[in-house]
Design a protein around this motif. Structure first.
Motif, PDB file in Angstrom:
ATOM      1  N   PRO A   1       0.793  -1.227   0.000  1.00  0.00           N
ATOM      2  CA  PRO A   1       0.000   0.000   0.000  1.00  0.00           C
ATOM      3  C   PRO A   1       0.827   1.280   0.000  1.00  0.00           C
ATOM      4  CG  PRO A   1      -0.051  -1.049   2.162  1.00  0.00           C
ATOM      5  CD  PRO A   1       0.594  -2.014   1.228  1.00  0.00           C
ATOM      6  N   ASN A   2       2.053   1.209   0.529  1.00  0.00           N
ATOM      7  CA  ASN A   2       2.856   2.426   0.667  1.00  0.00           C
ATOM      8  C   ASN A   2       4.035   2.505  -0.299  1.00  0.00           C
ATOM      9  OD1 ASN A   2       1.258   3.374   2.858  1.00  0.00           O
ATOM     10  ND2 ASN A   2       2.357   1.976   4.220  1.00  0.00           N
ATOM     11  N   LEU A   3       4.098   1.585  -1.255  1.00  0.00           N
ATOM     12  CA  LEU A   3       5.179   1.590  -2.238  1.00  0.00           C
ATOM     13  C   LEU A   3       4.623   1.921  -3.622  1.00  0.00           C
ATOM     14  CD1 LEU A   3       7.287  -1.569  -1.239  1.00  0.00           C
ATOM     15  CD2 LEU A   3       7.522   0.780  -0.428  1.00  0.00           C
ATOM     16  N   PRO A   4       5.460   2.472  -4.501  1.00  0.00           N
ATOM     17  CA  PRO A   4       4.968   2.860  -5.836  1.00  0.00           C
ATOM     18  C   PRO A   4       4.788   1.700  -6.807  1.00  0.00           C
ATOM     19  CG  PRO A   4       7.298   3.408  -5.623  1.00  0.00           C
ATOM     20  CD  PRO A   4       6.851   2.918  -4.270  1.00  0.00           C
ATOM     21  N   TRP A   5       5.166   0.483  -6.422  1.00  0.00           N
ATOM     22  CA  TRP A   5       5.103  -0.661  -7.329  1.00  0.00           C
ATOM     23  C   TRP A   5       3.843  -1.474  -7.031  1.00  0.00           C
ATOM     24  CZ3 TRP A   5       9.840  -1.868  -4.136  1.00  0.00           C
ATOM     25  CH2 TRP A   5      10.798  -0.854  -4.304  1.00  0.00           C
ATOM     26  N   LYS A   6       2.919  -1.471  -7.957  1.00  0.00           N
ATOM     27  CA  LYS A   6       1.671  -2.193  -7.761  1.00  0.00           C
ATOM     28  C   LYS A   6       1.763  -3.588  -8.378  1.00  0.00           C
ATOM     29  CE  LYS A   6       0.396   1.435  -5.703  1.00  0.00           C
ATOM     30  NZ  LYS A   6       0.560   1.426  -4.217  1.00  0.00           N
ATOM     31  N   GLY A   7       0.785  -4.393  -8.053  1.00  0.00           N
ATOM     32  CA  GLY A   7       0.790  -5.760  -8.554  1.00  0.00           C
ATOM     33  C   GLY A   7       1.794  -6.627  -7.806  1.00  0.00           C
ATOM     34  N   VAL A   8       2.309  -7.643  -8.481  1.00  0.00           N
ATOM     35  CA  VAL A   8       3.262  -8.577  -7.875  1.00  0.00           C
ATOM     36  C   VAL A   8       4.659  -8.301  -8.422  1.00  0.00           C
ATOM     37  CG1 VAL A   8       3.894 -10.993  -7.575  1.00  0.00           C
ATOM     38  CG2 VAL A   8       1.474 -10.336  -7.625  1.00  0.00           C
ATOM     39  N   SER A   9       5.577  -7.929  -7.534  1.00  0.00           N
ATOM     40  CA  SER A   9       6.964  -7.669  -7.924  1.00  0.00           C
ATOM     41  C   SER A   9       7.818  -8.897  -7.614  1.00  0.00           C
ATOM     42  CB  SER A   9       7.523  -6.452  -7.163  1.00  0.00           C
ATOM     43  OG  SER A   9       6.740  -5.303  -7.396  1.00  0.00           O
ATOM     44  N   ARG A  10       8.465  -9.445  -8.604  1.00  0.00           N
ATOM     45  CA  ARG A  10       9.331 -10.618  -8.399  1.00  0.00           C
ATOM     46  C   ARG A  10      10.699 -10.122  -7.921  1.00  0.00           C
ATOM     47  NH1 ARG A  10       6.822 -14.986 -10.430  1.00  0.00           N
ATOM     48  NH2 ARG A  10       8.749 -16.200 -10.430  1.00  0.00           N
ATOM     49  N   PHE A  11      10.703  -9.601  -6.710  1.00  0.00           N
ATOM     50  CA  PHE A  11      11.821  -8.811  -6.214  1.00  0.00           C
ATOM     51  C   PHE A  11      13.083  -9.630  -5.987  1.00  0.00           C
ATOM     52  CE2 PHE A  11      14.207  -6.035  -3.410  1.00  0.00           C
ATOM     53  CZ  PHE A  11      13.920  -4.774  -3.911  1.00  0.00           C
ATOM     54  N   ALA A  12      12.977 -10.727  -5.257  1.00  0.00           N
ATOM     55  CA  ALA A  12      14.168 -11.534  -4.948  1.00  0.00           C
ATOM     56  C   ALA A  12      14.823 -12.054  -6.226  1.00  0.00           C
ATOM     57  CB  ALA A  12      13.789 -12.694  -4.029  1.00  0.00           C
ATOM     58  N   GLU A  13      14.014 -12.465  -7.175  1.00  0.00           N
ATOM     59  CA  GLU A  13      14.537 -12.970  -8.445  1.00  0.00           C
ATOM     60  C   GLU A  13      15.352 -11.900  -9.165  1.00  0.00           C
ATOM     61  OE1 GLU A  13      12.214 -13.694 -12.491  1.00  0.00           O
ATOM     62  OE2 GLU A  13      11.824 -15.322 -11.068  1.00  0.00           O
ATOM     63  N   GLU A  14      14.851 -10.663  -9.185  1.00  0.00           N
ATOM     64  CA  GLU A  14      15.554  -9.571  -9.860  1.00  0.00           C
ATOM     65  C   GLU A  14      16.831  -9.191  -9.113  1.00  0.00           C
ATOM     66  OE1 GLU A  14      16.254  -6.625 -12.807  1.00  0.00           O
ATOM     67  OE2 GLU A  14      15.041  -8.449 -12.730  1.00  0.00           O
ATOM     68  N   VAL A  15      16.792  -9.202  -7.785  1.00  0.00           N
ATOM     69  CA  VAL A  15      17.993  -8.919  -6.995  1.00  0.00           C
ATOM     70  C   VAL A  15      19.085  -9.935  -7.308  1.00  0.00           C
ATOM     71  CG1 VAL A  15      18.960  -8.936  -4.648  1.00  0.00           C
ATOM     72  CG2 VAL A  15      16.831  -7.710  -5.109  1.00  0.00           C
ATOM     73  N   GLU A  16      18.730 -11.203  -7.358  1.00  0.00           N
ATOM     74  CA  GLU A  16      19.711 -12.243  -7.658  1.00  0.00           C
ATOM     75  C   GLU A  16      20.292 -12.078  -9.055  1.00  0.00           C
ATOM     76  OE1 GLU A  16      17.786 -15.968  -6.943  1.00  0.00           O
ATOM     77  OE2 GLU A  16      17.831 -15.736  -4.758  1.00  0.00           O
TER      78      GLU A  16
END
Length: 322
Positions: free
Chosen positions: A82-97
């Motif tokens: 709710p407090n971040l600018p990225w809506k939907g599902v962010s595949r965050f760990a995958e992108e970090v790796e």
């Protein structure tokens, strides 16, 4: 394995803190960036890589831990925060790796705080405890038998969104009457403004706009005997204590730790919370002496240490690192 460093990243609605720490909890270097400047998480992660490499070489880093709102530990995703600018599902760990070339562990920011408490704080010798992060909202991390509780879908422990009043205050999650609308920096500000409307007592808080009002200001006013500020803490502590009595029945913890801005109010919040927890506690638990106390982590260091502790718990631990 000889690598002794971990990267810790804490993603907040306003600022994201990051740093490099060793196994003993020493932060080698740290900094922050403005979260809202990045409309997508890809550019956010790319910037993090550049910033971290400027801080310190990452050759000796074993992995990356990330604490974030609405994070799913199992899938490594951030879901409609709710407090971040990225809506939907962010595949965050995958992108970090992909960007860093390092293993990444992602979890809810409050779960990361609980792990930090277990690795670096007052819960080093505890297996059953709860950590509440009381900042802008209220997050929680639950540890049972030495493990963080994630639940089937990875979202367990959202105590900030348990019900206080079915027709209560509107919450950013879409519900009404959530605990965090009463017990948080935002919640106590709302309480102050209601008290200012309901009572005519003089108060140094009357001249402060809602946007400028802070937990620190309310705490300072209470210390000076301001009736509105004192009543706001009593009310907040009463609501918190009542809900803590429920949490104790659910998990039977050895201790409950408070971390974040509201916890800095000291006895103003801890005394009414402890009293009301014991008042409403199931009699079976009264002789267990559940400890309610401030976190053993420094507020400035806690987000980074909490996130980096994910590496030691789940990566270094599984690889036999001591």
């Amino acid at each position: 394995m000889t690598s002794k460093l971990a990267i810790g990243i804490d993603i907040g609605g306003t600022n994201s803190k990051f740093g490099i720490a060793d196994r003993k909890g020493n932060i080698i270097a740290q900094s922050r960036i403005k979260t809202q400047q990045y409309s997508d998480y890809f550019s956010f992660i790319a910037t993090l890589k550049k910033e971290i490499e400027q801080l310190h070489p990452i050759d000796d880093v074993i992995g990356i831990g990330v604490g974030a709102p609405n994070a799913n530990y199992y899938k490594g995703t951030i879901v409609n925060p709710p407090n971040l600018p990225w809506k939907g599902v962010s595949r965050f760990a995958e992108e970090v790796e992909k960007v860093f070339g390092l293993k990444c562990v992602l979890t809810n920011d409050a779960n990361a705080a609980a792990l930090g408490e277990m690795v670096y704080g007052k819960a080093k010798n505890m297996k059953d405890f709860v950590v509440l992060t009381v900042g802008t909202g209220l997050g929680s991390g639950i540890v049972i038998n030495g493990d963080v509780v994630y639940g089937k879908h990875g979202f367990a422990g959202e105590l900030g969104h348990t019900l206080v009043s079915a027709n209560g205050r509107h919450c950013a999650c879409g519900k009404r009457g959530c605990l965090e609308t009463y017990v948080s920096a935002t919640g106590i500000r709302r309480t102050v403004y209601k008290l200012l409307a309901d009572y005519t007592d003089p108060s140094m808080l009357r001249s402060i706009s809602f946007d400028d009002l802070s937990t620190r200001t309310i705490t300072e006013a209470a210390a000076k005997g301001d009736k509105i500020a004192i009543e706001a803490f009593k009310y907040t502590g009463r609501v918190l204590g009542m809900k803590l009595s429920d949490f104790v029945v659910h998990t039977d913890p050895e201790a409950i730790f408070l971390l974040g801005g509201l916890s800095k109010a000291g006895d103003h919040i801890f005394t009414p919370a402890q009293e009301n927890m014991e008042k409403y506690l199931m009699p079976l638990f009264l002789d267990k002496k559940i400890q309610l106390q401030p976190s053993g982590l420094k507020d400035d260091d806690a987000p980074i240490l909490g996130a980096s502790s994910l590496v030691w718990k789940y990566l270094a631990g599984s690889a036999g690192e001591s």
